[in-house]
Design a protein around this motif. Sequence first.
Motif, PDB file in Angstrom:
ATOM      1  N   ALA A 133       0.840  -1.209   0.000  1.00  0.00           N
ATOM      2  CA  ALA A 133       0.000   0.000   0.000  1.00  0.00           C
ATOM      3  C   ALA A 133       0.871   1.254   0.000  1.00  0.00           C
ATOM      4  N   LEU A 134       1.948   1.219   0.779  1.00  0.00           N
ATOM      5  CA  LEU A 134       2.861   2.363   0.840  1.00  0.00           C
ATOM      6  C   LEU A 134       3.565   2.573  -0.494  1.00  0.00           C
ATOM      7  N   LEU A 135       4.047   1.512  -1.108  1.00  0.00           N
ATOM      8  CA  LEU A 135       4.719   1.624  -2.410  1.00  0.00           C
ATOM      9  C   LEU A 135       3.769   2.176  -3.467  1.00  0.00           C
ATOM     10  N   ARG A 136       2.539   1.674  -3.495  1.00  0.00           N
ATOM     11  CA  ARG A 136       1.555   2.166  -4.461  1.00  0.00           C
ATOM     12  C   ARG A 136       1.282   3.653  -4.217  1.00  0.00           C
ATOM     13  N   PHE A 137       1.199   4.051  -2.946  1.00  0.00           N
ATOM     14  CA  PHE A 137       0.984   5.459  -2.609  1.00  0.00           C
ATOM     15  C   PHE A 137       2.157   6.315  -3.092  1.00  0.00           C
ATOM     16  N   LYS A 138       3.388   5.851  -2.868  1.00  0.00           N
ATOM     17  CA  LYS A 138       4.569   6.610  -3.294  1.00  0.00           C
ATOM     18  C   LYS A 138       4.639   6.724  -4.810  1.00  0.00           C
ATOM     19  N   GLN A 139       4.259   5.659  -5.517  1.00  0.00           N
ATOM     20  CA  GLN A 139       4.344   5.663  -6.976  1.00  0.00           C
ATOM     21  C   GLN A 139       3.214   6.427  -7.639  1.00  0.00           C
ATOM     22  N   TYR A 140       2.002   6.304  -7.104  1.00  0.00           N
ATOM     23  CA  TYR A 140       0.835   6.845  -7.797  1.00  0.00           C
ATOM     24  C   TYR A 140       0.062   7.901  -7.016  1.00  0.00           C
ATOM     25  N   GLY A 141       0.402   8.068  -5.745  1.00  0.00           N
ATOM     26  CA  GLY A 141      -0.306   9.033  -4.922  1.00  0.00           C
ATOM     27  C   GLY A 141      -1.593   8.457  -4.368  1.00  0.00           C
ATOM     28  N   ALA A 142      -2.328   9.324  -3.714  1.00  0.00           N
ATOM     29  CA  ALA A 142      -3.591   8.920  -3.103  1.00  0.00           C
ATOM     30  C   ALA A 142      -4.687   8.880  -4.154  1.00  0.00           C
ATOM     31  N   VAL A 143      -5.752   8.162  -3.856  1.00  0.00           N
ATOM     32  CA  VAL A 143      -6.916   8.060  -4.733  1.00  0.00           C
ATOM     33  C   VAL A 143      -7.977   9.018  -4.197  1.00  0.00           C
ATOM     34  N   ASP A 144      -8.578   9.799  -5.089  1.00  0.00           N
ATOM     35  CA  ASP A 144      -9.629  10.734  -4.688  1.00  0.00           C
ATOM     36  C   ASP A 144     -10.983  10.038  -4.764  1.00  0.00           C
ATOM     37  N   VAL A 145     -11.608   9.836  -3.607  1.00  0.00           N
ATOM     38  CA  VAL A 145     -12.913   9.180  -3.581  1.00  0.00           C
ATOM     39  C   VAL A 145     -14.056  10.145  -3.336  1.00  0.00           C
ATOM     40  N   SER A 146     -13.753  11.312  -2.818  1.00  0.00           N
ATOM     41  CA  SER A 146     -14.821  12.255  -2.502  1.00  0.00           C
ATOM     42  C   SER A 146     -15.005  13.268  -3.625  1.00  0.00           C
ATOM     43  N   ALA A 147     -16.171  13.856  -3.660  1.00  0.00           N
ATOM     44  CA  ALA A 147     -16.483  14.839  -4.696  1.00  0.00           C
ATOM     45  C   ALA A 147     -15.601  16.072  -4.575  1.00  0.00           C
ATOM     46  N   ALA A 187      -9.356  15.062   0.270  1.00  0.00           N
ATOM     47  CA  ALA A 187      -8.693  14.055   1.092  1.00  0.00           C
ATOM     48  C   ALA A 187      -8.425  12.810   0.260  1.00  0.00           C
ATOM     49  N   GLY A 188      -7.161  12.489   0.094  1.00  0.00           N
ATOM     50  CA  GLY A 188      -6.803  11.305  -0.670  1.00  0.00           C
ATOM     51  C   GLY A 188      -6.977  10.048   0.145  1.00  0.00           C
ATOM     52  N   SER A 189      -7.219   8.962  -0.540  1.00  0.00           N
ATOM     53  CA  SER A 189      -7.449   7.676   0.095  1.00  0.00           C
ATOM     54  C   SER A 189      -6.431   6.662  -0.401  1.00  0.00           C
ATOM     55  N   LEU A 190      -6.378   5.512   0.250  1.00  0.00           N
ATOM     56  CA  LEU A 190      -5.335   4.533   0.032  1.00  0.00           C
ATOM     57  C   LEU A 190      -5.913   3.215  -0.473  1.00  0.00           C
ATOM     58  N   VAL A 191      -5.343   2.664  -1.550  1.00  0.00           N
ATOM     59  CA  VAL A 191      -5.720   1.343  -2.029  1.00  0.00           C
ATOM     60  C   VAL A 191      -5.153   0.325  -1.048  1.00  0.00           C
ATOM     61  N   ILE A 192      -6.043  -0.512  -0.485  1.00  0.00           N
ATOM     62  CA  ILE A 192      -5.591  -1.478   0.524  1.00  0.00           C
ATOM     63  C   ILE A 192      -5.765  -2.927   0.090  1.00  0.00           C
ATOM     64  N   GLY A 193      -6.407  -3.171  -1.049  1.00  0.00           N
ATOM     65  CA  GLY A 193      -6.591  -4.550  -1.466  1.00  0.00           C
ATOM     66  C   GLY A 193      -7.460  -4.647  -2.701  1.00  0.00           C
ATOM     67  N   SER A 194      -7.896  -5.888  -2.976  1.00  0.00           N
ATOM     68  CA  SER A 194      -8.728  -6.129  -4.156  1.00  0.00           C
ATOM     69  C   SER A 194      -9.587  -7.360  -3.946  1.00  0.00           C
ATOM     70  N   ASN A 195     -10.510  -7.554  -4.886  1.00  0.00           N
ATOM     71  CA  ASN A 195     -11.374  -8.723  -4.803  1.00  0.00           C
ATOM     72  C   ASN A 195     -10.926  -9.824  -5.751  1.00  0.00           C
ATOM     73  N   GLY A 196      -9.804  -9.706  -6.398  1.00  0.00           N
ATOM     74  CA  GLY A 196      -9.322 -10.731  -7.304  1.00  0.00           C
ATOM     75  C   GLY A 196      -9.979 -10.690  -8.668  1.00  0.00           C
TER      76      GLY A 196
END
Length: 152
Positions: free
Chosen positions: A69-83, A87-96
């Motif tokens: 999660a930290l590496l993805r944040f450093k490479q791509y930054g936070a994800v914007d989920v709000s309108a 406040a950026g958010s963090l990718v923590i996983g997936s559903n496969g």
Amino acid sequence: MTDEFERRLGFPPGANEVRLADHADQAAARTLAQAGIVPADLGTFYDTIGDVTWADVGNGYFIDPAGDALLRFKQYGAVDVSADKKAGSLVIGSNGGGLSYIASPGGVIYRTRTASLDEPEFDRVADDLRQFLELLERSLTRFLANGEPGCL
């Protein structure tokens, strides 16, 4: 779960585990906490749990290690989920199946509607990490009972 898996599906089961955090995981969790991009409950989770891999529950359910999660944040930054996109958010996983789980700084867990994070759309799946983990547990229980993983 694994006893019947190969007989039912014709191939051996993959990895299905909850791995405890090691020192590297805990260091990455501290870095995420210091950056202020994880809710407190996720920081606590990452201090104890290294990752969750349920490869054989539906398409799979995965909570990534704090280091990923930290590496993805450093490479791509936070994800914007709000309108308001403040406040950026963090990718923590997936559903496969290509959909990602995102933790907002306030603790809400979202799931992407598509596999792309370029112009993502989100669905709120849980009010906080505890509720998200309870939903994962229900998905596992349902899968063990009838082979259906649910819609998480």
